[in-house]
Design a protein around this motif. Structure first.
Motif, mmCIF file in Angstrom:
data_model
loop_
_atom_site.group_PDB
_atom_site.id
_atom_site.type_symbol
_atom_site.label_atom_id
_atom_site.label_comp_id
_atom_site.label_asym_id
_atom_site.label_seq_id
_atom_site.Cartn_x
_atom_site.Cartn_y
_atom_site.Cartn_z
ATOM 1 N N UNK A 263 0.826 -1.218 0.000
ATOM 2 C CA UNK A 263 0.000 0.000 0.000
ATOM 3 C C UNK A 263 0.857 1.264 0.000
ATOM 4 N N UNK A 264 1.963 1.206 0.710
ATOM 5 C CA UNK A 264 2.877 2.356 0.744
ATOM 6 C C UNK A 264 4.293 1.871 0.470
ATOM 7 N N UNK A 265 5.174 2.794 0.042
ATOM 8 C CA UNK A 265 6.567 2.434 -0.223
ATOM 9 C C UNK A 265 7.452 3.436 0.513
ATOM 10 N N UNK A 266 7.611 3.199 1.815
ATOM 11 C CA UNK A 266 8.403 4.120 2.619
ATOM 12 C C UNK A 266 9.897 3.929 2.355
ATOM 13 N N UNK A 267 10.270 2.734 1.879
ATOM 14 C CA UNK A 267 11.680 2.432 1.628
ATOM 15 C C UNK A 267 12.265 3.315 0.507
ATOM 16 N N UNK A 268 11.565 3.357 -0.642
ATOM 17 C CA UNK A 268 12.073 4.153 -1.767
ATOM 18 C C UNK A 268 12.121 5.634 -1.397
ATOM 19 N N UNK A 269 11.097 6.075 -0.659
ATOM 20 C CA UNK A 269 11.072 7.485 -0.244
ATOM 21 C C UNK A 269 12.267 7.784 0.672
ATOM 22 N N UNK A 270 12.538 6.872 1.591
ATOM 23 C CA UNK A 270 13.670 7.050 2.520
ATOM 24 C C UNK A 270 14.995 7.127 1.757
ATOM 25 N N UNK A 271 15.175 6.238 0.775
ATOM 26 C CA UNK A 271 16.446 6.209 0.040
ATOM 27 C C UNK A 271 16.766 7.574 -0.584
ATOM 28 N N UNK A 272 15.726 8.318 -0.974
ATOM 29 C CA UNK A 272 15.936 9.621 -1.632
ATOM 30 C C UNK A 272 16.386 10.720 -0.667
ATOM 31 N N UNK A 273 16.127 10.532 0.638
ATOM 32 C CA UNK A 273 16.513 11.563 1.616
ATOM 33 C C UNK A 273 17.455 10.983 2.679
ATOM 34 N N UNK A 274 17.981 9.801 2.384
ATOM 35 C CA UNK A 274 18.749 9.040 3.378
ATOM 36 C C UNK A 274 19.928 9.797 3.999
ATOM 37 N N UNK A 275 20.800 10.436 3.191
ATOM 38 C CA UNK A 275 21.958 11.081 3.825
ATOM 39 C C UNK A 275 21.549 12.113 4.872
ATOM 40 N N UNK A 276 20.529 12.913 4.525
ATOM 41 C CA UNK A 276 20.083 13.956 5.445
ATOM 42 C C UNK A 276 19.428 13.366 6.696
ATOM 43 N N UNK A 277 18.572 12.369 6.483
ATOM 44 C CA UNK A 277 17.880 11.743 7.615
ATOM 45 C C UNK A 277 18.885 11.067 8.546
ATOM 46 N N UNK A 278 19.794 10.303 7.966
ATOM 47 C CA UNK A 278 20.782 9.593 8.789
ATOM 48 C C UNK A 278 21.611 10.588 9.605
ATOM 49 N N UNK A 279 21.959 11.696 8.958
ATOM 50 C CA UNK A 279 22.757 12.721 9.613
ATOM 51 C C UNK A 279 22.033 13.310 10.841
ATOM 52 N N UNK A 280 20.752 13.662 10.669
ATOM 53 C CA UNK A 280 20.054 14.309 11.801
ATOM 54 C C UNK A 280 19.783 13.316 12.934
ATOM 55 N N UNK A 281 19.546 12.059 12.575
ATOM 56 C CA UNK A 281 19.365 11.045 13.630
ATOM 57 C C UNK A 281 20.664 10.925 14.437
ATOM 58 N N UNK A 282 21.767 10.870 13.714
ATOM 59 C CA UNK A 282 23.070 10.772 14.370
ATOM 60 C C UNK A 282 23.305 11.979 15.283
ATOM 61 N N UNK A 283 22.930 13.157 14.801
ATOM 62 C CA UNK A 283 23.131 14.373 15.608
ATOM 63 C C UNK A 283 22.355 14.316 16.925
ATOM 64 N N UNK A 284 21.113 13.826 16.867
ATOM 65 C CA UNK A 284 20.311 13.744 18.098
ATOM 66 C C UNK A 284 20.962 12.753 19.068
ATOM 67 N N UNK A 285 21.376 11.610 18.536
ATOM 68 C CA UNK A 285 22.000 10.616 19.411
ATOM 69 C C UNK A 285 23.267 11.197 20.041
ATOM 70 N N UNK A 286 24.029 11.883 19.205
ATOM 71 C CA UNK A 286 25.280 12.478 19.668
ATOM 72 C C UNK A 286 25.018 13.508 20.772
ATOM 73 N N UNK A 287 23.911 14.264 20.631
ATOM 74 C CA UNK A 287 23.583 15.310 21.623
ATOM 75 C C UNK A 287 23.003 14.701 22.905
ATOM 76 N N UNK A 288 22.452 13.474 22.792
ATOM 77 C CA UNK A 288 21.721 12.766 23.862
ATOM 78 C C UNK A 288 20.510 13.553 24.389
#
Ligand SMILES: *Cc1c(COP(=O)(O)O)cnc(C)c1O
Length: 373
Positions: free
Chosen positions: A1-26
């Protein structure tokens, strides 16, 4: 019904970066990204206040709490929708007053709303179902006439709008007293987990909402009222900040996919494609067909056997659900919902559909309806 995987691949570098930043900041809870996201979403919607919270169901509950819903207060909402609305009214000991919907838009029938009003009516909750606005001209007229609050459940229509008879255009969720939304992953603006938000232009209500989402605490460790714990995680806020600038493009992609479906179904008499209210921009959370001649269930069985994803939203009207049986709703008051639950079927709808996939899906549906299988 939905394809969240393909959508994620298109914004992956940015998303991965901000997730990492939050973890890094705790700063996992109430980190700076939450406030930034609230401001950016308020800006996008053109509304004064956005209060982020844990999910779209909490957003509805917290809204009713901020409006001081009392036991026995009546809240009018649609029979043909997701259960969250009725659930939170019941949790707060209010009385859900279900009304029927319109057969074309699937949205709450304003005439039925007006007929359901009693001296105990406190609020109306229109749901902008499947991505287009309920008739907010009529809902707001009724709300003003009877002095009622309006909570717009905008979980399925973020980015949509409504054009009033006087020509003003407002985004859905910013028209009533309060608007709510959900960032459930498959929603039009989806997080990578649960999330929700509440919108209002009212400063006093915004203050209450902010207190209630955080245990009714207005000053650190002073609890002025009974609240809840409902927060948007910093990681989710950070992801939503990456996705929000794409929301209009995502909604456009859904509208284009809907155009393609409409075109492919043209002339197919047993299928009624989604009606588009000219007053509202449809953002197609779902692409929902009505199947005539009692063939819906057989079509669903066929699609299942062929491995074609589909959804039936919603197979059972809320007035017939066991959990709400004590309300003694009368089945004959809901002829439209009853019929819709037997006719509707939703096809795959998301930001990554291409014409080839849609031709394949529609080809299968048509094969079945033409009796070629
Ligand atoms: C998804 C949805 C909700 C609830 O949202 P959650 O974030 O899953 O709690 C409420 N109302 C409607 C109409 C929805 O589609």
């Amino acid at each position: 019904m939905v394809d969240l995987q393909t959508q994620y691949q298109k914004i992956k570098p940015e998303v991965d970066q901000v997730i990492f930043e939050v973890i890094h900041s705790t700063k996992f809870i109430r980190g700076p990204q939450v406030k930034q996201f609230e401001e950016e979403l308020a800006n996008y919607l053109n509304v004064k206040h956005v209060v982020a919270c844990g999910n779209g169901t909490d957003a509805l509950q917290i809204s009713l709490m901020a409006l001081d819903l009392q036991p026995g207060d009546e809240v009018i909402t649609a029979d043909f929708t997701f259960a969250a609305t009725v659930e939170v009214i019941k949790l707060l000991k209010g009385k859900p007053v279900l009304v029927d919907v319109l057969p074309d838009t699937f949205n709450i029938d304003p005439e039925a709303v007006e007929k359901a009003i009693t001296p105990r009516t406190k609020a109306i909750i229109p749901v902008h179902l499947f991505g287009q606005s309920a008739d907010m001209d009529e809902i707001m007229r009724i709300a003003r006439k009877y002095n009622l609050a309006v909570i717009e459940d905008n979980a399925q229509a973020i980015g949509s709008d409504f054009r009033f008879a006087d020509g003003t255009v407002k985004k859905t969720g910013t028209i009533g007293t309060i608007g709510t939304t959900s960032f459930f992953p498959s929603k039009n603006l989806g997080a990578y987990g649960d999330g929700g938000a509440i919108f209002t232009d009212d400063d006093r209500l915004a203050h209450r909402l902010r207190g209630i989402v955080n245990h009714g605490m207005y000053k650190r460790y002073y609890y002025d009222e009974v609240g809840v714990n409902s927060r948007l995680d910093t990681i989710q806020a950070a992801i939503l900040r990456v996705k929000l600038p794409h929301l209009d493009a995502y909604n456009e992609a859904r509208r284009r996919a809907a155009d393609v479906y409409d075109e492919l179904f043209a002339g197919c008499e047993q299928v009624i494609t989604p009606y588009r209210d000219p007053r509202s921009k449809h953002v197609f959370h779902q692409y929902t067909l009505k199947i005539k001649n009692g063939k819906r269930d057989a079509l669903a069985d066929y699609l299942k056997a062929e491995g074609i994803p589909f959804g039936i939203y919603y197979p059972v009207p809320l007035h017939r659900q066991k959990a709400y049986a004590d309300e003694n709703f009368r089945d004959e008051n809901f002829p439209v919902t009853n019929r819709l639950t037997e006719e509707v079927i939703s096809l795959p709808m998301h930001t990554e559909l291409d014409r080839e996939q849609q031709e394949f899906i529609v080809g299968k549906v048509k094969n079945f309806l033409r009796g070629k299988v």
